[in-house]
Design an enzyme around this catalytic site. Structure first.
Site, PDB file in Angstrom:
ATOM      1  N   GLY A 550       0.633  -1.330  -0.016  1.00 31.82           N
ATOM      2  CA  GLY A 550      -0.232  -0.103   0.051  1.00 31.82           C
ATOM      3  C   GLY A 550       0.938   1.137   0.221  1.00 31.82           C
ATOM      4  N   GLY A 553       4.038   0.898   2.385  1.00 27.43           N
ATOM      5  CA  GLY A 553       5.009  -0.120   2.046  1.00 27.43           C
ATOM      6  C   GLY A 553       4.430  -1.407   1.860  1.00 27.43           C
ATOM      7  N   VAL A 555       3.720  -5.270   2.384  1.00 23.96           N
ATOM      8  CA  VAL A 555       3.527  -6.057   3.834  1.00 23.96           C
ATOM      9  C   VAL A 555       3.760  -7.650   3.672  1.00 23.96           C
ATOM     10  CG1 VAL A 555       1.712  -6.412   5.531  1.00 23.96           C
ATOM     11  CG2 VAL A 555       1.770  -4.406   4.297  1.00 23.96           C
ATOM     12  N   LYS A 569       5.806  -5.158   7.871  1.00 21.58           N
ATOM     13  CA  LYS A 569       5.744  -4.089   6.869  1.00 21.58           C
ATOM     14  C   LYS A 569       7.098  -3.438   6.377  1.00 21.58           C
ATOM     15  CE  LYS A 569       2.210  -1.352   5.876  1.00 21.58           C
ATOM     16  NZ  LYS A 569       1.112  -0.636   6.508  1.00 21.58           N
ATOM     17  N   ASP A 666      -5.872   8.781   7.745  1.00 21.42           N
ATOM     18  CA  ASP A 666      -6.096   8.140   6.502  1.00 21.42           C
ATOM     19  C   ASP A 666      -6.960   6.896   6.724  1.00 21.42           C
ATOM     20  OD1 ASP A 666      -5.956   7.436   3.589  1.00 21.42           O
ATOM     21  OD2 ASP A 666      -3.958   6.622   4.031  1.00 21.42           O
TER      22      ASP A 666
END
Ligand SMILES: *[C@@H]1O[C@H](CO)[C@@H](O)[C@H](O)[C@H]1NC(C)=O
Ligand SMILES: *[C@@H]1O[C@H](CO)[C@@H](O)[C@H](O)[C@H]1NC(C)=O
Ligand SMILES: *[C@@H]1O[C@H](CO)[C@@H](O)[C@H](O)[C@H]1NC(C)=O
Ligand SMILES: *[C@@H]1O[C@H](CO)[C@@H](O)[C@H](O)[C@H]1NC(C)=O
Ligand SMILES: *[C@@H]1O[C@H](CO)[C@@H](O)[C@H](O)[C@H]1NC(C)=O
Ligand SMILES: *[C@@H]1O[C@H](CO)[C@@H](O)[C@H](O)[C@H]1NC(C)=O
Ligand SMILES: *[C@@H]1O[C@H](CO)[C@@H](O)[C@H](O)[C@H]1NC(C)=O
Ligand SMILES: *[C@@H]1O[C@H](CO)[C@@H](O)[C@H](O)[C@H]1NC(C)=O
Length: 826
Positions: A550, A553, A555, A569, A666
């Site tokens: 995402g 970074g 995962v 991550k 977010d």
């Protein structure tokens, strides 16, 4: 040997030998100061500094003469290892003794007493005429007087001041009383005690009023998770940091475990905090506290004033420790700016006038002389002289006008609840979006004429109103249109440009956020560790199984040695240095809530920066919700509602309840993960700050929110608060109900997803107000085949609409959303 600093110990010949022996016994542990004082000894203070008389065998505690002012001393027990000598107990907190000639004496009659320079006993124990033989400072910090058989006759643990130590019981006879101000020992106004209903409570006991403020006085005891039925009235903090009380109150230190020196202190600001001592630095860290929203503590700002949180003005900050700020109501001035507990008084010129008018008012109801000033989303605790519900605002006004002592009234739109008030205490921002205060002001008052005119405007709107509901709707829609016009224009023009600026500010400023609060303490993390890169390589089998990638970074899935499944991550664009990275993560790592993804730790080695968090089985919400290929079964209604509730709980925790408040920035379906029972867990909170997304506009906007979910204030360059998350949450709610991603809402001719959200909520708002609700069938996700709870769906949509209000003040707080959602859980 007996000379220690400025104090001299004299003993009678009979006990001298005994003292010698006891000193010798304790000496190898305690650097020369004994942990014993035998009957007949006397210690005189002849100095100007704090002087220890006894030190506990483990060296952790000392007791002796503590200097509170130039020539004023107390007999106290303090933590020897803390940088500033932190007091755990004081014999004479309200009556310090003179620095010359005062004595602590263990009288021959068995009583331990503190004598002032002229021989007056300022304090003494009840051990006169007993077999008391020696006084001993134990490793726990307890000062005990024993008889020759070792039985204790008196213990300092039975009369605490403002601090409870581990293993020191809180009982029906014991109470903690706060100090009066920071750094002072004098008794203040806050008390922790077992009340007559067997509950452990915090009370503000001020010079003018007193009230209980913890547990939440608005709630029933079962809501507060307390019981009134266990009358043993006993509570204790154990060595590992767990506190258990007979009224079922339970809490624990975030650094749970023994070998840590702790204290539970009722601080001068009325907050109950659990502290842990960092033995290396001598500083204290907070590992639990009763209030995160400190404005809920009574008495802090005195009368006629408002308690607010002091948010940073310019900077969008995602992680902040809110501080309270007191301010007087308009027309009032502070009585003593160095002591807000005295509150505010009506400005001098007006007092006489007000009183004269008031006397007249008692007989002549010339109501035109008064008008009301509206304070939105505000409340004052208590002092209502009446209560009515289902009344119109003008009725409520009249109730206040008809009573000469009425200072203001609180009015709740919607329910039409009316609370006229005779005193204005404990004023604060009230998260209920429709609870407003109307302050009674005198029109004839010269200096308040400006004030009165602005008030009249507010009143006129309300006077026209015929009944409660119609007024509410009118008010709402006019505001909405204005906001709509303003923000669409601004949004389209400035959104990208300002995002870049805002983003740069965030990245720049965040590297400089202090770790330590103004109060001088750190807040500590729990069960959070640093992993080695090797360990993570092994756990993820050399980064084999990628779970996703995402904005923040890639995962990978992994399994730790203790068989815990984790998500690892890789953070590629971390700009910060190792030290800053660590401190940022220690903030994130201490956050723990069932609806937040648990962070287990991190790894920082050379260029590698990785984050280890719990593995959440069912992946992210977007995959399940927007799965049009029907790979997974359709998310049923019950689960959608539960997801809405869980996400709200998680955000409420981030915004108001964790040790440091965090704004997520977010919130979107990609960051909502679902565990094996489809319980939601929010991911990526507090992360934004760590990443540098390069300088392109696109990248920046992807960090600070995702288009369609970002609140208008990002574009308006206003400080970002939790209300930005509330907006994003509103969009997610709409998606949950519709089952369609916000980016697909755009219809022909519309520019930008922001516009689409605006338009659809405006339409939705009208529909929700309509009588005929048949549109709902068509609105709700078709894949549900009409299988949904009608009232829950309406509720979700109503909340969603209020969450995406342009004006953020009108958006509800997350805790209010949680309350509302809980009211409709089947
Ligand atoms: C008390 O603390 C001081 C440093 O603060 C230390 O030098 C001293 O050894 C300690 N006393 C005992 C008895 O541990
Ligand atoms: C001793 O001094 C204190 C304060 O200075 C005073 O209140 C008290 O009355 C004095 N006692 C005697 C016996 O003089
Ligand atoms: C002194 O008072 C404490 C409680 O205040 C009591 O537990 C203790 O038994 C008393 N000691 C004597 C010797 O009376
Ligand atoms: C009351 O509380 C005490 C102390 O926490 C506990 O030991 C006891 O079992 C409780 N009694 C009842 C009836 O729950
Ligand atoms: C603050 O004011 C109150 C009176 O309202 C007083 O009792 C208290 O001692 C004052 N505190 C300080 C630190 O001056
Ligand atoms: C109100 O006025 C009446 C006479 O008009 C008088 O008897 C009464 O004392 C007044 N009340 C007050 C509270 O002033
Ligand atoms: C509110 O006013 C409207 C129109 O004036 C009326 O139709 C409606 O019944 C009123 N509602 C209540 C609850 O009084
Ligand atoms: C301890 O706290 C003080 C002030 O609160 C701070 O200046 C100091 O750096 C801290 N020491 C450590 C080792 O953290």
């Amino acid at each position: 040997m007996a000379a220690t600093g400025g104090a001299y110990i004299f003993t009678t010949p009979i006990t001298f030998l005994l003292l010698l022996i006891s000193v010798a016994l304790a000496e190898d542990h305690s650097h020369g100061i004994s942990s014993y004082l035998v009957r007949g000894s006397s210690v005189t203070i002849e100095g100007t500094t704090t002087t220890a008389i006894l030190v506990s065998p483990n060296g952790a505690f000392a007791c002796g003469f503590y200097r509170v002012a130039t020539n004023a001393f107390t007999f106290s027990i303090w933590f020897n290892g803390s940088a500033a000598k932190t007091i755990a107990w004081t014999a004479n907190r309200d009556e310090p003794v003179n620095g010359r000639g005062s004595r602590l004496t263990f009288r021959k009659d068995g009583g331990l007493a503190l004598l002032d320079y002229n021989g007056t006993a300022v304090w003494s124990t009840n051990t006169t005429a007993t077999r008391a033989s020696h006084t001993e400072l134990l490793d726990t910090g307890n000062l005990v007087i024993r008889d020759p058989d070792g039985r204790s006759l008196w213990r300092s643990f039975d009369s605490p001041t403002d601090t409870l130590l581990p293993s020191q019981p809180m009982t029906r006879n014991v109470q903690l009383v706060s100090a009066s101000a920071r750094g002072l020992l004098y008794s203040g106004f806050y008390t922790l005690y077992f009340d007559n209903d067997n509950q452990l409570k915090l009370m503000y006991n001020g010079p003018e009023v007193s009230s209980i403020y913890w547990p939440d006085p608005f709630n029933k005891e079962w809501v507060n998770q307390r019981t009134t039925y266990n009358s043993s009235r006993h509570a204790i903090l154990d060595q590992t940091g767990q506190f258990v009380s007979s009224d079922q109150l339970k809490f624990e230190a975030s650094d749970l475990g023994d070998k840590v020196l702790r204290r539970l202190t009722l601080d001068y600001d009325g907050n109950l905090r659990l502290y842990s001592l960092n033995t290396a630095s001598g500083n204290w860290s907070v590992s639990w506290m009763a209030f995160h929203r400190v404005c809920n503590i009574h008495g802090l700002c005195g009368k006629n004033s408002l308690c607010k949180y002091n948010f940073p003005k310019i900077l969008p900050q995602k992680i902040y420790i809110p501080k309270l700020k007191c301010s007087c109501l308009e027309g009032f001035e502070v009585i003593d700016a160095s002591n807000w507990s005295k509150g505010c008084r009506r400005k001098a010129s007006k007092t006489a006038n007000w009183n004269k008018q008031r006397r007249q008012k008692a007989n002549i109801t010339a109501n035109e002389d008064f008008s009301f000033k509206k304070l939105a989303e505000t409340d004052f605790y208590g002092y209502d002289f009446a209560y009515k519900d289902l009344v119109s605002i003008s009725k409520c006004r009249h109730m206040c006008l008809d009573n000469a002592d009425c200072q203001a009234f609180a009015y709740r739109q919607g329910t039409g609840e009316c609370y006229p008030k005779v005193y204005l205490f404990n004023g604060k921002n009230f998260p209920h979006p429709q609870n407003d205060i109307y302050l009674k002001v005198l029109n004839g008052d010269m200096s308040s004429s400006k004030l009165a005119s602005s008030v009249t405007h507010g009143c006129k709107v309300h006077e026209k109103e015929v009944n409660v509901s119609s007024q509410m709707l009118k008010d709402g829609s006019s505001k909405f249109k204005f906001g709509y016009f303003l923000s669409s224009a601004l949004t389209l023009l400035f959104i990208e440009v300002i995002l870049i600026t805002a983003g740069c500010w965030v990245v720049y400023k965040w590297g400089r956020r202090p770790e330590i609060t103004d109060e001088g303490y750190m807040i500590i993390s729990s069960q959070f560790r640093i992993f080695s890169y090797k360990e993570l390589q092994k756990a993820t089998n050399w980064f084999q199984e990628m779970l996703g990638s995402g904005g923040s970074g890639e995962v990978y899935k992994g399994v730790l040695d203790d068989e815990r499944k984790v998500a690892v991550k890789k953070l590629n664009d971390v700009i910060q240095g190792e030290q800053e990275f660590r401190s940022e993560l220690s903030v994130i790592g201490r956050v723990y809530h069932m609806n937040l993804v648990r962070i287990w730790g991190f790894c920082v080695e050379k260029t590698h920066k990785l984050l280890v968090s719990e593995f959440v089985e069912n992946g992210s919400l977007d995959r399940v919700l927007f799965d049009y290929q029907s790979i997974s079964p359709v998310l049923p209604w019950g689960q959608r509602y539960n997801i809405a509730l869980g996400v709200a709980k998680g955000l409420a925790y981030l915004h108001h309840e964790c040790l440091e408040w965090i704004v997520h920035c977010d919130v979107k379906p990609e960051n909502i993960l679902l565990d094996k029972d489809f319980e939601p867990k929010i991911a990526d909170f507090g992360l934004v700050k760590l990443l540098n997304r390069g300088s392109s506009a696109l990248m920046l906007s992807s960090v600070h929110g995702t288009r369609g979910y970002i609140a208008p204030e990002w574009a308006l360059n206003l400080p970002i608060t939790g209300k930005a998350d509330v907006y994003s949450y509103g969009v997610v709610l709409l998606e949950l109900v519709k089952g369609v991603r916000v980016s697909s809402w755009m219809v022909e001719g519309e520019e930008g997803v922001e516009m689409a959200v605006r338009c659809s909520t405006e339409i939705l708002k009208e529909k929700l107000e309509a009588e005929d609700q048949s549109w709902l069938q068509d609105f709700v996700d078709h894949r549900l085949d009409g299988e949904f709870n009608h009232s829950q769906a309406i509720m979700l949509l109503k909340i969603a609409v209020s969450c995406v209000e342009e004006e953020r003040r009108r958006r509800p707080s997350m805790s209010h959303v949680v309350e509302t959602l809980l009211s409709l859980v089947d």
